[in-house]
Design an enzyme around this catalytic site. Structure first.
Site, PDB file in Angstrom:
ATOM      1  N   CYS A 123     -17.654 -36.708  11.497  1.00 39.86           N
ATOM      2  CA  CYS A 123     -16.682 -36.726  10.394  1.00 39.86           C
ATOM      3  C   CYS A 123     -17.347 -36.356   9.074  1.00 39.86           C
ATOM      4  CB  CYS A 123     -16.013 -38.088  10.291  1.00 39.86           C
ATOM      5  SG  CYS A 123     -17.165 -39.467  10.069  1.00 39.86           S
ATOM      6  N   HIS A 405     -16.781 -44.103   8.217  1.00 43.63           N
ATOM      7  CA  HIS A 405     -15.980 -42.910   8.497  1.00 43.63           C
ATOM      8  C   HIS A 405     -15.712 -42.136   7.211  1.00 43.63           C
ATOM      9  CE1 HIS A 405     -13.299 -40.365  10.722  1.00 43.63           C
ATOM     10  NE2 HIS A 405     -12.247 -40.689   9.995  1.00 43.63           N
TER      11      HIS A 405
END
Length: 456
Positions: A123, A405
């Site tokens: 990510c 994330h």
């Protein structure tokens, strides 16, 4: 080894996969990703038998493996049910309950531009790519870049890989794409991004380090290609500074070029401009020739030239030696949709900006229409007033840089915002973006991308 793709077959358990193509110009990691897609066996669990020299290694050269057409290979390994394999492209699945299901031209709805598949803790890369894709002059420059993906020079190879990703992100009829080729190049160019944990799983990386690596390589590639340094044309901030010793009369003048401003976060910082000011005025320890010892100095920096695109990094992570991790500062720090950096500039630059700001104010007070400087996304808009408009935010959710994330929030050429959570793309509002200021475990701004806006 270079040449046309080679077709092989692979046996795994009781299944035989035929017509699998190996591109000799790509690394074995790309081939392993193909097998992951087919079998669900992640690369770190794969043992591939049939090549010369035994098991296939990630850094192997195809020329030394005896690769030839119609080879029969065997894959050993068990799937990881907790990790979904990345498909080559998101399949266009028809929903039988839809009223359009009988229409052979039916396409699934697409929320916006394509997302990027997460290939296992990637990510950080996906969010960086989506934010840089908002810099349309950079995308345009790469469109005309002539470097080859099989170039020997790492910078040229990465630039060619990013050109291919940007090209595929122009699609309007697919929900996501697979960036495996660019990922393989990134890991080849900088092995840091190929680090694995003690279980053999690729580790999360810092998005800011990925951002810096990509721009650094692009700068080298574009210069090698005979072009002007488009990266510095777009992002370079020339700084003029002074170091003054607090214990003597020593003064040292400095000049440097950076590609991002830092927003320092202390107990007194609640807003982005305050953090930028702290980053430009700080206390440091360095050697004093007059005192012949280390002393405290006051370092002051001012902006001497402004770029068309301004990057601001929130200094949210600091090293905790006792735990061996980059810990995170969760403090709520708001950021403006329109950022004015006039007060952070040298007096000489302020004089230049003031003339344009006065002219714009005069136009705005009249009935004439002013040019905002953001009407044509592909063109470079010079920073003439010191004002910038927010066009992308890269956020981090979690407590440490090497975990959590990353997500990209990008504004289109109009007023619409998109949230790129890997392959999941959704429409957002400006108010949603303003909430990314921190203060808890929600997504919080880590990097802000601003574009010159020549209104005041």
């Amino acid at each position: 080894m270079t040449g046309s793709p080679v077709t092989v077959s692979v046996k795994w358990k009781k299944e035989i996969f035929t017509d699998i193509q190996i591109d000799p110009d790509e690394t074995p990691q790309v081939f392993k990703s193909q097998l992951w897609t087919l079998t669900g066996v992640p690369p770190e669990r794969q043992t591939i038998i049939g090549f010369k020299g035994g098991k296939l290694k990630d850094d192997a050269e195809w020329s030394a493996l005896g690769l030839r057409p119609n080879m029969k290979l065997m894959l050993l390994g068990t799937p990881d049910e907790s990790r979904l394999a990345p498909p080559a492209e998101l399949p266009k699945v028809r929903n039988d309950l839809d009223v359009d299901a009988d229409d052979e031209n039916y396409q699934p709805p697409v929320a916006g531009p394509p997302g990027l598949l997460n290939l296992g803790n990637t990510c950080y890369m996906n969010s960086t790519i989506q934010c840089l894709n908002a810099v349309r002059p950079l995308v345009k420059s790469l469109t005309t870049y002539t470097g080859r993906p099989d170039a020997m020079n790492p910078a040229e190879k990465l630039a060619a890989g990013l050109r291919e990703v940007f090209g595929r992100l122009k699609a309007t009829d697919i929900a996501s794409i697979n960036p495996i080729r660019f990922l393989a190049v990134l890991r080849q160019v900088n092995p840091q991004f190929a680090e694995r944990n003690n279980r053999g799983i690729f580790m999360q990386q810092d998005a800011e380090e990925c951002w810096g690596e990509i721009l650094s390589r692009l700068s080298t590639a574009l210069k090698r290609n005979g072009e002007e340094n488009q990266v510095d044309n777009l992002f370079a901030i020339k700084m003029r500074g002074e170091d003054k010793c607090d214990e003597s009369e020593e003064r040292i003048n400095r000049q440097e070029t950076v590609r991002a401003l830092k927003c320092h976060i202390s107990k007194s910082v609640n807003h982005l401009p305050q953090g930028i000011k702290e980053g430009l005025e700080e206390k440091i320890e360095k050697q004093s020739d007059a005192l012949e010892r280390s002393a405290t100095w006051t370092r002051t920096n001012r902006i001497d030239t402004l770029p068309p695109f301004l990057v601001v990094q929130f200094v949210r992570f600091f090293w905790k030696p006792t735990e061996g991790v980059k810990a995170k500062i969760l403090r709520n720090v708001s950021f403006p949709v329109v950022l004015d950096v006039f007060d952070f500039c040298t007096s000489e630059l302020q004089e230049k900006l003031r003339a344009k700001r006065d002219a714009v104010r005069a136009l705005e007070s009249s009935s004439e229409t002013t040019n905002t400087g953001i009407s044509d996304d592909d063109e470079i808009v010079p920073a003439e007033t010191g004002n910038y408009e927010l066009c992308a935010v890269l956020t981090h959710q979690g407590r440490a840089a090497d975990s959590g994330h990353y997500v990209a929030w990008v504004k289109d050429s109009g007023s619409k915002w998109y949230k790129f959570d890997d392959d999941k793309v959704s429409i957002q509002t400006e108010e949603d973006v303003k909430k990314l200021s921190g203060g808890g475990d929600w997504h919080m701004a880590y990097m802000c991308l601003y574009r010159a806006k020549n209104t005041v």
